[in-house]
Design an enzyme around this catalytic site. Structure first.
Site, PDB file in Angstrom:
ATOM      1  N   ASN A 220      16.547  14.074  -4.969  1.00  0.00           N
ATOM      2  CA  ASN A 220      17.463  13.696  -6.045  1.00  0.00           C
ATOM      3  C   ASN A 220      17.060  12.410  -6.763  1.00  0.00           C
ATOM      4  OD1 ASN A 220      18.140  12.331  -3.659  1.00  0.00           O
ATOM      5  ND2 ASN A 220      20.262  12.061  -4.271  1.00  0.00           N
TER       6      ASN A 220
ATOM      7  N   GLU B  81      19.655   6.814   5.855  1.00  0.00           N
ATOM      8  CA  GLU B  81      20.612   6.795   4.741  1.00  0.00           C
ATOM      9  C   GLU B  81      20.997   8.242   4.504  1.00  0.00           C
ATOM     10  OE1 GLU B  81      22.241   7.509   1.507  1.00  0.00           O
ATOM     11  OE2 GLU B  81      20.391   6.913   0.491  1.00  0.00           O
TER      12      GLU B  81
ATOM     13  N   CYS C 281      24.081  10.671  -3.316  1.00  0.00           N
ATOM     14  CA  CYS C 281      24.888  10.391  -2.129  1.00  0.00           C
ATOM     15  C   CYS C 281      26.000   9.399  -2.451  1.00  0.00           C
ATOM     16  CB  CYS C 281      24.010   9.859  -1.012  1.00  0.00           C
ATOM     17  SG  CYS C 281      23.034   8.418  -1.473  1.00  0.00           S
TER      18      CYS C 281
ATOM     19  N   GLU D  46      19.016  -0.591   3.447  1.00  0.00           N
ATOM     20  CA  GLU D  46      17.874  -0.650   2.537  1.00  0.00           C
ATOM     21  C   GLU D  46      18.229  -1.588   1.391  1.00  0.00           C
ATOM     22  OE1 GLU D  46      15.409   3.391   2.819  1.00  0.00           O
ATOM     23  OE2 GLU D  46      17.311   3.661   1.781  1.00  0.00           O
TER      24      GLU D  46
END
Length: 486
Positions: free
Chosen positions: A160, A259, A293, A467
Site C-alpha cells: 500500500n 507494524e 493501516c 518506526e
C-alpha cells in the site's frame, strides 16, 4: 510520462529481479506486475528463490563489517544523497507507484515526499547515535553504555505504501550501521527496486542493501528467520501474517519490530466543528483510497450531530472522481487487486444486512479495474461485523453514541490499537480522551499523524516497537554495557 518505459527514462535503469551484492540473481520464474486500473501486466520481475535469500544473508554479513566501520558522517552523507536523488525524481517515482499500486497521483506524490524524508531524517540521526556514561550508585565503577548495530536485518514491506515503507525501514537500519535484505510485496516490487537503484547511485556499497522480490514469501521469510546471521526482522503488514512471523522469529530469538493492522476510530464529540471534522474525515478515510493501516475505520459520532455529520460527509464524498490514478482529476483510484475489492464489497454487504443505510456509494462500478465507489454508511449498529474488521478500502461506517464513556469504550473495543482520531473544540477534553484511548498514536483535530520525526507504532495487536523518530534507529541497535573504573 504515463508508461513504464517513459518513467524508466527519467529514473534510470531499474533492476527487474533480485539484487544481491550489487549483482542480479537468477531467480526462478517471474512475478507479473499488474496495473490495477487496467488489469494489464506492465512488467515481469524475476521471482527470487530461497537460495537467493540465503545467498543475500552471507553477502549482507560480509558487507556489514565494512559499512559499520564507516564513519557516521559518511553514512549520513550517503543517506542525504539518496534523499536528494528521490526528490529530483519525485514525479517519475510517483507515477511508477501509480502504475503498480493504483493510488491517485496526488496520493503518490505525497507518498514520495514522505518516503524521501526518511532518508533526510536518518541522515541527520546517523550522527546522533550516542551512548551513556554514568556513575554506578555504589560508587564502584562507571557504567558505559554503547549503541551498536544489531546485525543483518530482514525488512518486509507491504503494497500500500511501496516507497515509504521501504525508506522507513532502510533509513534507520543504514544509519545505525546495519546491512539489510528487503523483501517487497509481490504486487508492487518496482518501486522498491527503483529505490534500491537510487541507494546504489547515492553511494551505498554493494551488499549493504540487497533485495529479493519473491512470491515465495513464507519460505523466504521462515528460512531467513531461522538463519543464525539474521538478527532483526522489521515487518509492516497484516496482524495475521505478523503472528506467523513472530512465531518463526521466536525459534531463534530474532529481534522483531512489527507494524501491523489497524481499526482506527474517528471520534466526533458533540462540540466538534463539523466543517473541520468532515474535512478531516475525508483525509483520514480516503487518503490512499482507504488502503492504509492508519485509515479511519469506524466513525463514532455523538447522536446529537450524527445525522448532520453523515449528511455532510456523504455530500463531500459523492462528487469525488473515481478513475485511473494517472488522470490528474482522479481523487480515488482502484484498489490493488480483485481480492481486496471483493473483501470491501463483502464487508459493505454485511453492514447493509445488519441494518446500515448507504448514504453515499455502496457498490463496485461495472468497469475494468479494481474499483470501489467511495461509500458512507449511516445507522450502523454498534455490533456490526464491519466495525471489527480492517476495511482497507474507501468505506466509512458511521455509528452513533450518547455519552463520552460509551464512545471511548466503543473506540477501544478492538484487538487493534494503532491510531485514533478525535475532533472537539475543547483541548482539555480532547487531551483527556486521547489519554484514555488504547492506541499508540492519536490525531487530535488532525487527520494525519505520520511524521518521520515521530515514533510510529501501536498497542495491542497492532504491533511491537516504533518506526520513525530517534526510536526508529534504536530498533536497529543493541545496547552494550561496559563496567569500567578509572
Amino acid at each position: 510520462m504515463n508508461d513504464l518505459d517513459d518513467i524508466i527514462k527519467v529514473l534510470g535503469p531499474i533492476p527487474l529481479g533480485p539484487v544481491i551484492g550489487g549483482k542480479p540473481a537468477d531467480g526462478d520464474g517471474v512475478i507479473e506486475v499488474t496495473n490495477p486500473a487496467t488489469e494489464d501486466v506492465i512488467a515481469e520481475v524475476v521471482n527470487g528463490t530461497v537460495a537467493d535469500a540465503v545467498a543475500a544473508v552471507d553477502v549482507a554479513q560480509e558487507a556489514m563489517g565494512r559499512w559499520t566501520a564507516t564513519s557516521p558522517r559518511f553514512r549520513s552523507d550517503v543517506l542525504r544523497r539518496a534523499f536528494d536523488l528521490m526528490t529530483e525524481r519525485a514525479e517519475a517515482l510517483a507515477r511508477l507507484i501509480v502504475l503498480e499500486n493504483g493510488k491517485s497521483l496526488p496520493d503518490a506524490r505525497a507518498e514520495v515526499a514522505y518516503a524521501a524524508e526518511f532518508f533526510r531524517w536518518y541522515s541527520e540521526e546517523a550522527v546522533r547515535l550516542s551512548g551513556v556514561v554514568e556513575h554506578a550508585p555504589a560508587g564502584t565503577n562507571k557504567i558505559v553504555v554503547l549503541r551498536q548495530p544489531i546485525g543483518v536485518s530482514l525488512l518486509i514491506t507491504p503494497w500500500n505504501f511501496p516507497a515509504a515503507m521501504a525508506t522507513r525501514k532502510i533509513g534507520p537500519a543504514l544509519a545505525a550501521g546495519c546491512s539489510v535484505i528487503l523483501k517487497p510485496a509481490s504486487e508492487t516490487p518496482l518501486t522498491a527496486l527503483a529505490i534500491v537503484a537510487i541507494l546504489a547511485e547515492a553511494g551505498v556499497p554493494d551488499g549493504v542493501v540487497n533485495i529479493v522480490p519473491s512470491t515465495r514469501s513464507n519460505d523466504v521469510s521462515s528460512t531467513l528467520l531461522d538463519h543464525d546471521l539474521v538478527r532483526k526482522v522489521s515487518f509492516t503488514g497484516s496482524t495475521e501474517v505478523g503472528r506467523v512471523l513472530l512465531g518463526h522469529a521466536s525459534r531463534t530469538v530474532v529481534s522483531a519490530s512489527m507494524e501491523l493492522g489497524g481499526n482506527a476510530p474517528f471520534l466526533v464529540l458533540p462540540d466538534a466543528d463539523l466543517d473541520e471534522a468532515v474535512a478531516g474525515a475525508l483525509v483520514a478515510k480516503l487518503r490512499n483510497g482507504g488502503s492504509a493501516c492508519t485509515a479511519a475505520n469506524r466513525f463514532i459520532v455523538h447522536s446529537a450531530v450524527a445525522e448532520e455529520f453523515t449528511r455532510r460527509f456523504a455530500a463531500a464524498v459523492e462528487p469525488l472522481e473515481v478513475g485511473p490514478g494517472l488522470v490528474e482529476s482522479t481523487k480515488v483510484g482502484p484498489l490493488v487487486n480483485a481480492k481486496t475489492r471483493d473483501k470491501v464489497a463483502e464487508l459493505v454487504q454485511s453492514a447493509l444486512d445488519a441494518g446500515a443505510v448507504p448514504v453515499a456509494g455502496g457498490s463496485a462500478p461495472d468497469r475494468v479495474g479494481y474499483y470501489y465507489t467511495p461509500t458512507v454508511l449511516g445507522g450502523v449498529p454498534q455490533d456490526a461485523h464491519i466495525l471489527s474488521q480492517e476495511i482497507f478500502g474507501p468505506v466509512a461506517p458511521v455509528v452513533a453514541y450518547d455519552d463520552l464513556d460509551e464512545a471511548v469504550a466503543l473506540a477501544n473495543r478492538t484487538e487493534f490499537g494503532l491510531v485514533s482520531y478525535v475532533y472537539t473544540r475543547d483541548l482539555r477534553t480532547g487531551m483527556r480522551v486521547a489519554e484514555r484511548l488504547d492506541s499508540g498514536m492519536v490525531g487530535l483535530n488532525r487527520p494525519v499523524v505520520s511524521d518521520p520525526a515521530a515514533p510510529f507504532g501501536g498497542t495491542k495487536q497492532s504491533g511491537l516497537g516504533r518506526e520513525g523518530g530517534h526510536e526508529g534507529m534504536l530498533e536497529f541497535t543493541e545496547s552494550k554495557y561496559v563496567a569500567v573504573d578509572w
